[in-house]
Design a protein around this motif. Structure first.
Motif, PDB file in Angstrom:
ATOM      1  N   ASN A 433      16.191   1.407   0.177  1.00  0.00           N
ATOM      2  CA  ASN A 433      17.145   1.257   1.431  1.00  0.00           C
ATOM      3  C   ASN A 433      16.154   2.744   2.081  1.00  0.00           C
ATOM      4  O   ASN A 433      15.178   2.346   3.113  1.00  0.00           O
ATOM      5  N   LEU A 434      15.895   3.945   1.262  1.00  0.00           N
ATOM      6  CA  LEU A 434      14.837   4.916   1.631  1.00  0.00           C
ATOM      7  C   LEU A 434      13.824   4.697   1.361  1.00  0.00           C
ATOM      8  O   LEU A 434      13.322   5.347   2.284  1.00  0.00           O
ATOM      9  N   ALA A 435      13.246   3.878   1.284  1.00  0.00           N
ATOM     10  CA  ALA A 435      12.274   3.400   0.640  1.00  0.00           C
ATOM     11  C   ALA A 435      11.438   2.376   1.047  1.00  0.00           C
ATOM     12  O   ALA A 435      10.019   2.381   1.450  1.00  0.00           O
ATOM     13  N   ILE A 436      11.758   1.826   2.088  1.00  0.00           N
ATOM     14  CA  ILE A 436      11.537   0.847   3.293  1.00  0.00           C
ATOM     15  C   ILE A 436      10.863   1.423   4.365  1.00  0.00           C
ATOM     16  O   ILE A 436      11.765   2.524   4.761  1.00  0.00           O
ATOM     17  N   ARG A 437       9.833   0.839   4.445  1.00  0.00           N
ATOM     18  CA  ARG A 437       8.706   0.929   5.209  1.00  0.00           C
ATOM     19  C   ARG A 437       8.431  -0.095   6.533  1.00  0.00           C
ATOM     20  O   ARG A 437       8.892  -0.861   6.012  1.00  0.00           O
ATOM     21  N   PRO A 438       7.512   0.247   7.680  1.00  0.00           N
ATOM     22  CA  PRO A 438       7.500  -0.748   8.035  1.00  0.00           C
ATOM     23  C   PRO A 438       6.397  -2.145   7.386  1.00  0.00           C
ATOM     24  O   PRO A 438       5.374  -1.421   6.580  1.00  0.00           O
ATOM     25  N   VAL A 439       5.945  -3.208   7.775  1.00  0.00           N
ATOM     26  CA  VAL A 439       4.830  -3.720   7.418  1.00  0.00           C
ATOM     27  C   VAL A 439       3.946  -3.838   7.735  1.00  0.00           C
ATOM     28  O   VAL A 439       3.756  -3.812   8.311  1.00  0.00           O
TER      29      VAL A 439
END
Length: 464
Positions: A433-439
């Motif tokens: 979850n911490l690694a998620i960034r905008p597309v």
């Protein structure tokens, strides 16, 4: 008949209240949420031949555990393939097919119990019923997100909280029906399946007839879409197939899979587990009450946490799920060994609230990351993570339990190792979850793409 079920037929007329859509969703989700109460059937199903006690030819818990796992597997598979179909045909037809599969699955399972053919239980409740679960699960989600663009988290909470609450009705109903039908020659499961199949079909049919979708470009009265200030919320759209080419989809897949794995195995065996960990202190009726309590927190958590995510943000909400959940799981064995039933129940209730919140927050998370245009289809494909977890979680619980008992570990302590493993899974989920960034913008759809697709996905759900 096709016209009656067509997407165009269910576009809401002027003056329709969007608050009529959530009850239609609940009439479906409260039914299919019965899957969470299936564990109350496990013990009676081990006594179909012996009636009072298990006979040598009776089914074992490890065999029965696959019924629930199959149902979750086919939930994910049908949601993955049916999500794109849902965007094309609309929620009414999808919900009707779901009613036929889920209700019909009970009838086939009833025959399987009567003939003592476990293959029919796998086929009926697991495969066909699982398809009904998946189609029924995704049907209202994108519809409610479109009715409530101003409160996406709350909308998905309303859509999905019924699934968590289904066991609150299903567990006591199942126990009561089995008590009514049990006799010297029957444990009452087959007859209970027949009644429940008929009741659930009728309720889901009502939801299918009542559901409506908003007209093209509909917005709540007096509401203007705000200028997007949060980088994690996009006003663009990503096509279903293109979403599979982004790292965000797979990170979210992992987030959902690990969150679900940590809870679903325990939930599937909740009734048996509490009776074994507190042997002699918990009756089957009390264990059913425990399942019902977990269902209540599962249901409440779906609405509370998804609504809270409108203010906390989806990413921050999942950080809470994973960090706090890991601590709670690691604490449970201590409570069990100390015989502290009250704390044991409380910890599980809190865990189930966040477990349920994970389900209801993920569609809003997807809408934030990929846009609302195809959120139903993308959500359906992401639910393959649930299918994976539906096997992983119960296998961890059931087979680790059997292995440890075989090594001489007392039944009351046979779940301890599993709890520590679940805590570890949640920590891995925290990192994902911490690694998620905008597309990246290269994945966003252009207006020409929308014009080309409008012939495939009718304008009833166009929002560009």
């Amino acid at each position: 008949m096709a016209g009656f079920f067509s997407k165009q037929r269910i576009i809401a007329r002027s003056g329709y209240s969007r608050w009529l859509a959530p009850p239609a969703a609940l009439s479906v989700h409260l039914c299919i949420g019965q899957a969470y109460a299936f564990s109350v059937f496990n013990d009676p199903l081990t006594r179909v031949i012996g009636i009072g006690a298990s006979a040598p030819d009776d089914w074992k818990l490890t065999e029965l555990g696959w019924i629930f796992s199959l149902a979750i597997v086919f939930l994910g598979l049908s949601a993955a393939f049916g999500g794109k179909w849902l965007e094309k045909v609309g929620p009414r037809l999808t919900m009707f097919v779901a009613a036929c599969c889920f209700g019909g699955g009970f009838f086939i399972a009833a025959l399987g119990v009567k003939l003592h053919e476990i293959g029919l239980l796998y086929l009926g409740y697991g495969v066909i019923g699982g398809i009904g679960l998946g189609l029924g699960y995704v049907s209202p989600v994108s519809t409610l997100i479109k009715w409530f663009p101003d409160r996406r988290g709350m909308a998905t909470g309303m859509a999905i909280m019924g699934f968590g609450g289904g066991a609150m009705i299903g567990a006591p109903l199942s126990v009561w029906l089995m008590d009514q039908f049990k006799s010297a020659t029957s444990v009452g499961v087959s007859e209970a399946f027949l009644v429940m199949g008929a009741v659930y079909f009728c309720s889901m049919l009502i939801g299918a007839l009542a559901i409506r979708i908003p007209p093209a470009d509909w917005l709540p009265e007096g509401w203007t879409p705000p200028v997007v200030a949060n980088k994690m919320i996009t006003d663009k759209h990503v096509h279903i197939d293109q979403a599979l080419k982004t790292p965000q989809f797979y990170l979210l897949w992992l987030v959902l899979c690990l969150n679900v794995s940590a809870g679903i195995g325990v939930l599937g065996q909740a009734s048996v587990m509490i009776q074994e960990m507190f042997k002699g202190s918990v009756t089957p009726a009390a264990a059913a009450g425990f399942v019902g309590l977990l269902s209540l927190f599962n249901m409440g958590g779906r609405f509370f946490w998804s609504s809270a995510s409108d203010y906390l943000g989806r990413k921050h909400t999942y950080m809470i799920f994973f960090a706090v959940g890991a601590v709670l799981y690691a604490t449970i064995p201590t409570m069990g060994m100390a015989g502290n039933m009250a704390m044991f129940v409380l910890l599980y209730a809190l865990i189930m609230s966040m477990y349920g919140g994970g389900f209801s927050t993920i569609p809003a998370y997807l809408a934030d990351i990929f846009g609302t245009r195809f959120v139903g289809g993308i959500h359906g494909r992401l639910l393959t993570a649930w299918s994976t977890a539906g096997v992983l979680g119960p296998v961890l619980v059931n087979y680790l339990r059997e292995y440890q008992i075989g090594q001489g570990v007392a039944k009351a302590e046979a779940y301890n190792m599993t709890m520590y493993i679940m805590a570890g899974l949640l920590l891995v989920g925290f990192a994902a979850n911490l690694a998620i960034r905008p597309v990246h913008e290269k994945h966003h759809m252009k207006h020409d793409d929308f014009d080309e697709l409008d012939g495939i996905y009718p304008a009833g759900e166009t929002d560009h």
